[in-house]
Scaffold this active site. Structure first.
Site, PDB file in Angstrom:
ATOM      1  N   ILE A  41       0.828  -1.210   0.000  1.00 30.68           N
ATOM      2  CA  ILE A  41       0.000   0.000   0.000  1.00 30.68           C
ATOM      3  C   ILE A  41       0.866   1.265   0.000  1.00 30.68           C
ATOM      4  O   ILE A  41       0.566   2.239  -0.700  1.00 30.68           O
ATOM      5  CB  ILE A  41      -0.934  -0.034   1.236  1.00 30.68           C
ATOM      6  CG1 ILE A  41      -1.890  -1.233   1.126  1.00 30.68           C
ATOM      7  CG2 ILE A  41      -1.694   1.270   1.392  1.00 30.68           C
ATOM      8  CD1 ILE A  41      -2.532  -1.652   2.448  1.00 30.68           C
ATOM      9  N   ASP A  92      14.119   2.199  11.074  1.00 32.34           N
ATOM     10  CA  ASP A  92      13.678   0.856  11.463  1.00 32.34           C
ATOM     11  C   ASP A  92      12.784   0.996  12.691  1.00 32.34           C
ATOM     12  O   ASP A  92      13.245   1.377  13.775  1.00 32.34           O
ATOM     13  CB  ASP A  92      14.900  -0.019  11.777  1.00 32.34           C
ATOM     14  CG  ASP A  92      14.480  -1.424  12.164  1.00 32.34           C
ATOM     15  OD1 ASP A  92      13.263  -1.701  12.268  1.00 32.34           O
ATOM     16  OD2 ASP A  92      15.372  -2.265  12.367  1.00 32.34           O
ATOM     17  N   ASN A 118       2.755   4.616   7.701  1.00 32.71           N
ATOM     18  CA  ASN A 118       2.133   3.466   7.023  1.00 32.71           C
ATOM     19  C   ASN A 118       2.775   2.127   7.386  1.00 32.71           C
ATOM     20  O   ASN A 118       2.090   1.101   7.390  1.00 32.71           O
ATOM     21  CB  ASN A 118       2.214   3.706   5.503  1.00 32.71           C
ATOM     22  CG  ASN A 118       1.990   2.447   4.715  1.00 32.71           C
ATOM     23  OD1 ASN A 118       0.864   1.960   4.614  1.00 32.71           O
ATOM     24  ND2 ASN A 118       3.059   1.877   4.166  1.00 32.71           N
ATOM     25  N   TYR A 217      -2.113  -8.951  15.655  1.00 35.14           N
ATOM     26  CA  TYR A 217      -2.128  -7.862  14.668  1.00 35.14           C
ATOM     27  C   TYR A 217      -3.361  -6.967  14.886  1.00 35.14           C
ATOM     28  O   TYR A 217      -3.256  -5.736  14.943  1.00 35.14           O
ATOM     29  CB  TYR A 217      -2.115  -8.446  13.260  1.00 35.14           C
ATOM     30  CG  TYR A 217      -2.288  -7.427  12.176  1.00 35.14           C
ATOM     31  CD1 TYR A 217      -1.247  -6.575  11.813  1.00 35.14           C
ATOM     32  CD2 TYR A 217      -3.507  -7.293  11.503  1.00 35.14           C
ATOM     33  CE1 TYR A 217      -1.410  -5.631  10.815  1.00 35.14           C
ATOM     34  CE2 TYR A 217      -3.680  -6.353  10.503  1.00 35.14           C
ATOM     35  CZ  TYR A 217      -2.628  -5.525  10.163  1.00 35.14           C
ATOM     36  OH  TYR A 217      -2.797  -4.581   9.178  1.00 35.14           O
ATOM     37  N   LYS A 221      -3.763  -2.852  16.217  1.00 33.31           N
ATOM     38  CA  LYS A 221      -4.518  -1.770  15.576  1.00 33.31           C
ATOM     39  C   LYS A 221      -5.561  -1.171  16.537  1.00 33.31           C
ATOM     40  O   LYS A 221      -5.815   0.027  16.516  1.00 33.31           O
ATOM     41  CB  LYS A 221      -5.179  -2.268  14.285  1.00 33.31           C
ATOM     42  CG  LYS A 221      -4.173  -2.693  13.212  1.00 33.31           C
ATOM     43  CD  LYS A 221      -3.306  -1.536  12.700  1.00 33.31           C
ATOM     44  CE  LYS A 221      -2.361  -1.960  11.587  1.00 33.31           C
ATOM     45  NZ  LYS A 221      -1.503  -0.899  11.062  1.00 33.31           N
TER      46      LYS A 221
HETATM   47  N1  LIG Z   1      -2.766  -5.319   3.385  1.00 38.55           N
HETATM   48  C1  LIG Z   1      -3.869  -5.245   4.114  1.00 38.55           C
HETATM   49  O1  LIG Z   1      -4.828  -6.006   3.920  1.00 38.55           O
HETATM   50  C2  LIG Z   1      -3.985  -4.199   5.196  1.00 38.55           C
HETATM   51  C3  LIG Z   1      -5.251  -3.972   5.768  1.00 38.55           C
HETATM   52  C4  LIG Z   1      -5.378  -2.993   6.750  1.00 38.55           C
HETATM   53  C5  LIG Z   1      -4.256  -2.272   7.130  1.00 38.55           C
HETATM   54  N2  LIG Z   1      -3.034  -2.519   6.563  1.00 38.55           N
HETATM   55  C6  LIG Z   1      -1.901  -1.713   7.005  1.00 38.55           C
HETATM   56  O2  LIG Z   1      -1.325  -1.085   5.880  1.00 38.55           O
HETATM   57  C7  LIG Z   1       0.035  -0.758   6.179  1.00 38.55           C
HETATM   58  C8  LIG Z   1       0.909  -1.197   5.022  1.00 38.55           C
HETATM   59  O3  LIG Z   1       0.874  -2.615   4.954  1.00 38.55           O
HETATM   60  P1  LIG Z   1       0.934  -3.463   3.607  1.00 38.55           P
HETATM   61  O4  LIG Z   1      -0.260  -4.324   3.592  1.00 38.55           O
HETATM   62  O5  LIG Z   1       1.228  -2.596   2.449  1.00 38.55           O
HETATM   63  O6  LIG Z   1       2.173  -4.416   3.968  1.00 38.55           O
HETATM   64  P2  LIG Z   1       3.570  -4.714   3.254  1.00 38.55           P
HETATM   65  O7  LIG Z   1       3.383  -4.917   1.798  1.00 38.55           O
HETATM   66  O8  LIG Z   1       4.159  -5.819   4.048  1.00 38.55           O
HETATM   67  O9  LIG Z   1       4.395  -3.379   3.489  1.00 38.55           O
HETATM   68  C9  LIG Z   1       4.823  -3.021   4.768  1.00 38.55           C
HETATM   69  C10 LIG Z   1       5.859  -1.935   4.704  1.00 38.55           C
HETATM   70  O10 LIG Z   1       6.298  -1.665   6.052  1.00 38.55           O
HETATM   71  C11 LIG Z   1       7.714  -1.759   6.096  1.00 38.55           C
HETATM   72  N3  LIG Z   1       8.207  -2.186   7.398  1.00 38.55           N
HETATM   73  C12 LIG Z   1       7.989  -3.360   8.029  1.00 38.55           C
HETATM   74  N4  LIG Z   1       8.651  -3.410   9.190  1.00 38.55           N
HETATM   75  C13 LIG Z   1       9.315  -2.239   9.307  1.00 38.55           C
HETATM   76  C14 LIG Z   1      10.182  -1.697  10.269  1.00 38.55           C
HETATM   77  N5  LIG Z   1      10.559  -2.386  11.357  1.00 38.55           N
HETATM   78  N6  LIG Z   1      10.672  -0.451  10.091  1.00 38.55           N
HETATM   79  C15 LIG Z   1      10.348   0.247   8.960  1.00 38.55           C
HETATM   80  N7  LIG Z   1       9.535  -0.222   7.996  1.00 38.55           N
HETATM   81  C16 LIG Z   1       9.026  -1.453   8.164  1.00 38.55           C
HETATM   82  C17 LIG Z   1       8.067  -2.778   5.017  1.00 38.55           C
HETATM   83  O11 LIG Z   1       9.435  -2.652   4.699  1.00 38.55           O
HETATM   84  P3  LIG Z   1      10.307  -3.866   4.071  1.00 38.55           P
HETATM   85  O12 LIG Z   1      10.164  -3.715   2.597  1.00 38.55           O
HETATM   86  O13 LIG Z   1      11.694  -3.595   4.543  1.00 38.55           O
HETATM   87  O14 LIG Z   1       9.737  -5.139   4.592  1.00 38.55           O
HETATM   88  C18 LIG Z   1       7.107  -2.364   3.917  1.00 38.55           C
HETATM   89  O15 LIG Z   1       7.608  -1.247   3.228  1.00 38.55           O
HETATM   90  C19 LIG Z   1       0.351  -1.464   7.498  1.00 38.55           C
HETATM   91  O16 LIG Z   1       0.265  -0.536   8.559  1.00 38.55           O
HETATM   92  C20 LIG Z   1      -0.761  -2.481   7.617  1.00 38.55           C
HETATM   93  O17 LIG Z   1      -1.009  -2.846   8.934  1.00 38.55           O
HETATM   94  C21 LIG Z   1      -2.877  -3.465   5.598  1.00 38.55           C
END
Ligand SMILES: NC(=O)c1ccc[n+]([C@@H]2O[C@H](COP(=O)([O-])OP(=O)(O)OC[C@H]3O[C@@H](n4cnc5c(N)ncnc54)[C@H](OP(=O)(O)O)[C@@H]3O)[C@@H](O)[C@H]2O)c1
Length: 346
Positions: A41, A92, A118, A217, A221
């Protein structure tokens, strides 16, 4: 323990809700920072921001190589002429000193019109970072630390350009599932700090050995939403307006489930029927930074203001939020005087 109204909003939003980029959205001249833009996202949101002419985009990444790859993807979007200046900075969220260094770098930057918190994780094993269970460290404690520490730059930019700035955090509709009866019983043991209770495997209520970590998780939230509600009342100053909102991107295709087992047949069917693309989810973030003052202190989903879970709106939920806020601030006090002093500034 979600109520009927919570479940109805959750299901209808995911199944029938739509997301969109507001017409005439344009970020010319603005500086925007986003964490977690290397994938999912966050990356899609960064691509939109660049396409919508943001002047400077700061990508907060834990892995600089992945950050540079993301920068190339953003610059080389097909059929778009990208003029944005893109900075890749290390942060990080599993490490408080890294968070503080990143925030201090933001404080030195000339302006900040919006900050998008994010980055998030959904690990399947119990591990600690900074003495706190890792999901809580990343999704809650570091996210809040960063949110507070970027406030001075958001306030200053708001005054300088006589225009509100925005702090948007990515929450989730699954916050409605975060608190179980078991957990609430454990938390009523007020002699111990909530983050300590949840960082001890004996009291963390991880759903039993077969369901290890699965409720964590959603709980992260719930706690995040509760704390953001408190932050929203403290972020702005006279002539320094910072809009604090938090947003549900919806259930989206991304890398967040990378640690989960392969999906079952029923999950595969749900994915095919219900899941959004990361690009569709990312529109919610763009909307959140444009929606304006009425969204301060609000939860957004399907690009509009929505009620929080019945629990968070209840008296118990409000007490829970107050308690978490006190515990978080006393934790920060031991770490650095800055978060408390930023919130105390008149
Ligand atoms: N996907 C869904 O269905 C969904 C639904 C509701 C909410 N969300 C929320 O949307 C947000 C984005 O998630 P996503 O679904 O796009 O997941 P994603 O594809 O796994 O992306 C997560 C991002 O966070 C980074 N990250 C993880 N751990 C970190 C750390 N310790 N320090 C700095 N950056 C870190 C990752 O970096 P790396 O590339 O280094 O791993 C990646 O850029 C999150 O807050 C998630 O909870 C997602």
């Amino acid at each position: 323990m979600p109520g009927f109204g919570d479940i109805r909003q959750f299901m209808i939003g995911q199944a029938f809700g739509s997301t969109y980029i507001p017409q005439n959205a344009d970020f010319t001249g603005k500086t925007i920072a986003i964490t977690g833009a290397t994938a999912g996202i966050g990356l899609e949101c960064a691509k939109h921001l660049a396409r919508l002419n943001v002047h400077t985009l700061i990508l907060g990444c834990r892995n600089l190589e992945r950050g540079k790859t993301a920068k190339n993807i953003i610059i080389n979007q097909p059929k778009s002429k990208i003029l944005t200046s893109i900075e890749v900075w290390e942060v990080d969220l599993a490490n408080f000193s890294s968070v503080i260094s990143f925030a201090k770098r933001i404080q030195q930057f000339p302006r900040l019109d919006a900050f998008i918190s994010n980055a998030g994780i959904e690990p399947m094993i119990f591990q600690l970072a900074e003495d706190i269970e890792m999901t809580l460290t990343v999704n809650v404690v570091s996210t809040m630390l960063l949110n507070i520490m970027v406030l001075p730059k958001l306030r200053e930019t708001s005054t300088k350009y006589a225009s509100p700035t925005t702090l948007t955090t990515v929450g989730s509709s699954v916050h409605i599932f975060g608190l179980t009866e078991n957990l609430l019983d454990n938390l009523h043991n007020k002699s111990k700090d909530t983050f300590d209770i949840l960082s001890d495997q004996n009291t963390a209520d991880l759903g039993g050995p077969d369901a290890a970590m699965s409720p964590r998780y959603a709980l992260s939230k719930t706690i995040l939403h509760a704390l953001l509600g408190r932050l929203a009342t403290k972020a702005s100053r006279k002539d320094q307006e910072v809009i604090v909102n938090w947003v549900n991107p919806g259930w989206c295709e991304s890398e967040i489930s990378r640690h989960k087992n392969a999906p079952s047949l029923s999950t595969k069917i749900s994915i095919a029927l219900l899941r959004r693309t990361a690009e569709q989810g990312s529109r919610e973030l763009i909307n959140a930074i444009l929606i304006g003052k009425e969204s301060n202190g609000c939860y957004l989903s399907e690009c509009s203001i929505k009620p929080e879970s019945a629990f968070l709106r209840s008296k118990d939920g409000q007490q829970f939020a107050d308690q978490l806020w006190r515990e978080l601030m006393s934790r920060f006090e031991k770490l650095s005087p800055e978060p408390n002093s930023i919130l105390a500034q008149q």
